[in-house]
Scaffold this motif. Structure first.
Motif, PDB file in Angstrom:
ATOM      1  N   PHE A  66       0.840  -1.188   0.000  1.00  0.00           N
ATOM      2  CA  PHE A  66       0.000   0.000   0.000  1.00  0.00           C
ATOM      3  C   PHE A  66       0.879   1.244   0.000  1.00  0.00           C
ATOM      4  N   LEU A  67       0.286   2.361  -0.352  1.00  0.00           N
ATOM      5  CA  LEU A  67       0.935   3.668  -0.282  1.00  0.00           C
ATOM      6  C   LEU A  67       0.078   4.585   0.571  1.00  0.00           C
ATOM      7  N   VAL A  68       0.715   5.333   1.479  1.00  0.00           N
ATOM      8  CA  VAL A  68      -0.014   6.290   2.300  1.00  0.00           C
ATOM      9  C   VAL A  68       0.605   7.677   2.145  1.00  0.00           C
ATOM     10  N   GLU A  69      -0.231   8.679   2.400  1.00  0.00           N
ATOM     11  CA  GLU A  69       0.178  10.079   2.350  1.00  0.00           C
ATOM     12  C   GLU A  69      -0.065  10.720   3.710  1.00  0.00           C
ATOM     13  N   ARG A  70       0.920  11.452   4.205  1.00  0.00           N
ATOM     14  CA  ARG A  70       0.768  12.184   5.458  1.00  0.00           C
ATOM     15  C   ARG A  70      -0.038  13.452   5.199  1.00  0.00           C
ATOM     16  N   LEU A  71      -1.140  13.617   5.932  1.00  0.00           N
ATOM     17  CA  LEU A  71      -1.990  14.792   5.788  1.00  0.00           C
ATOM     18  C   LEU A  71      -1.736  15.823   6.874  1.00  0.00           C
ATOM     19  N   ALA A  76      -2.372   9.813   8.425  1.00  0.00           N
ATOM     20  CA  ALA A  76      -1.993   9.387   7.078  1.00  0.00           C
ATOM     21  C   ALA A  76      -3.175   8.656   6.462  1.00  0.00           C
ATOM     22  N   ARG A  77      -3.333   8.818   5.149  1.00  0.00           N
ATOM     23  CA  ARG A  77      -4.432   8.140   4.474  1.00  0.00           C
ATOM     24  C   ARG A  77      -3.901   7.282   3.334  1.00  0.00           C
ATOM     25  N   PHE A  78      -4.676   6.251   2.990  1.00  0.00           N
ATOM     26  CA  PHE A  78      -4.293   5.358   1.905  1.00  0.00           C
ATOM     27  C   PHE A  78      -4.479   6.044   0.559  1.00  0.00           C
ATOM     28  N   GLY A  95      -8.316   6.404   0.245  1.00  0.00           N
ATOM     29  CA  GLY A  95      -8.872   7.630   0.806  1.00  0.00           C
ATOM     30  C   GLY A  95      -9.182   7.541   2.285  1.00  0.00           C
ATOM     31  N   MET A  96      -9.119   6.344   2.860  1.00  0.00           N
ATOM     32  CA  MET A  96      -9.417   6.175   4.283  1.00  0.00           C
ATOM     33  C   MET A  96      -8.139   6.308   5.110  1.00  0.00           C
ATOM     34  N   ARG A 157       5.190  10.681   2.202  1.00  0.00           N
ATOM     35  CA  ARG A 157       4.622   9.466   1.632  1.00  0.00           C
ATOM     36  C   ARG A 157       5.319   8.276   2.273  1.00  0.00           C
ATOM     37  N   ALA A 158       4.674   7.126   2.218  1.00  0.00           N
ATOM     38  CA  ALA A 158       5.304   5.904   2.722  1.00  0.00           C
ATOM     39  C   ALA A 158       4.810   4.720   1.909  1.00  0.00           C
TER      40      ALA A 158
END
Length: 203
Positions: A66-71, A76-78, A95-96, A157-158
């Protein structure tokens, strides 16, 4: 009831059939392959760019990735989610929040661990477990988070993977945090420890 074919193991719990790929890579192999791929993306020891991540390059373990973004701090969301995570939750996760996989009692601690991946940056591995629910004897899992840079050159990102062992019962299947392991991006570097709350989140 359990039936073994050349590749698949079919298990029945009550009226529910579960089909498991018996030749899938082991959890250790999946996580090792993801680490090696991430290491191969690094340039002069730096954190890799999100733009350099290719699904084709990790096709063997893509279902667990998976890839997540730090908001925001601790949030962080997927952005992209492999099929294994969708199967665990019984729903689309794009998006969750990352913590939607986690039981409430562990969400604060998982948020703290995730934040250290972006802030240090560093690699985090989490040991997870899920209590027995109807149709399941409980499952265990491992989650790996590897930091990535965005196009703006910030670590927001992760790349991650989650591998579980055990029969999934009623979905969504959420986890508790049992343990953590951190690895510095630069060998010998300092580890940024999460500031876990003294008490778990209230139910």
């Amino acid at each position: 009831m359990e039936k073994q074919t050349n590749r698949y193991r079919i298990t029945q719990t009550g009226n529910i059939l579960y089909i498991v790929d018996s030749k899938r890579p082991s959890a250790g192999c999946i996580m090792a392959e993801m680490r090696e791929y991430w290491q191969g993306l690094r340039r002069n020891g730096s954190v890799p760019l999100r733009a350099d991540v290719s699904a084709d390059a990790i096709s063997r373990v893509l279902d667990y990735a998976f890839l997540v973004e730090r908001l925001a701090p601790g949030m962080a969301r997927f952005r992209l989610v492999g099929q294994h995570l969708v199967d665990l939750m019984g729903m689309e996760l794009r998006g969750m929040p990352l913590c939607s996989l986690i039981n409430r009692v562990s969400r604060k601690r998982v948020s703290e661990v995730t934040e250290t991946v972006f802030r240090a940056p560093q690699i985090a591995e989490m040991q997870l477990s899920s209590q027995s629910v109807p149709g399941s004897s409980g499952i265990r899992g491992n989650m790996l988070l590897l930091p990535l840079k965005s196009d703006l050159d910030d670590v927001t990102r992760a790349l991650g993977c989650l591998v579980s062992q055990g029969t999934v019962g009623v979905r969504p299947q959420r986890f508790d945090l049992d343990g953590t392991k951190f690895t510095p991006v630069i060998p010998g570097g300092e580890i940024l420890q999460p500031s876990f709350p003294a008490d778990p989140d209230p139910p």
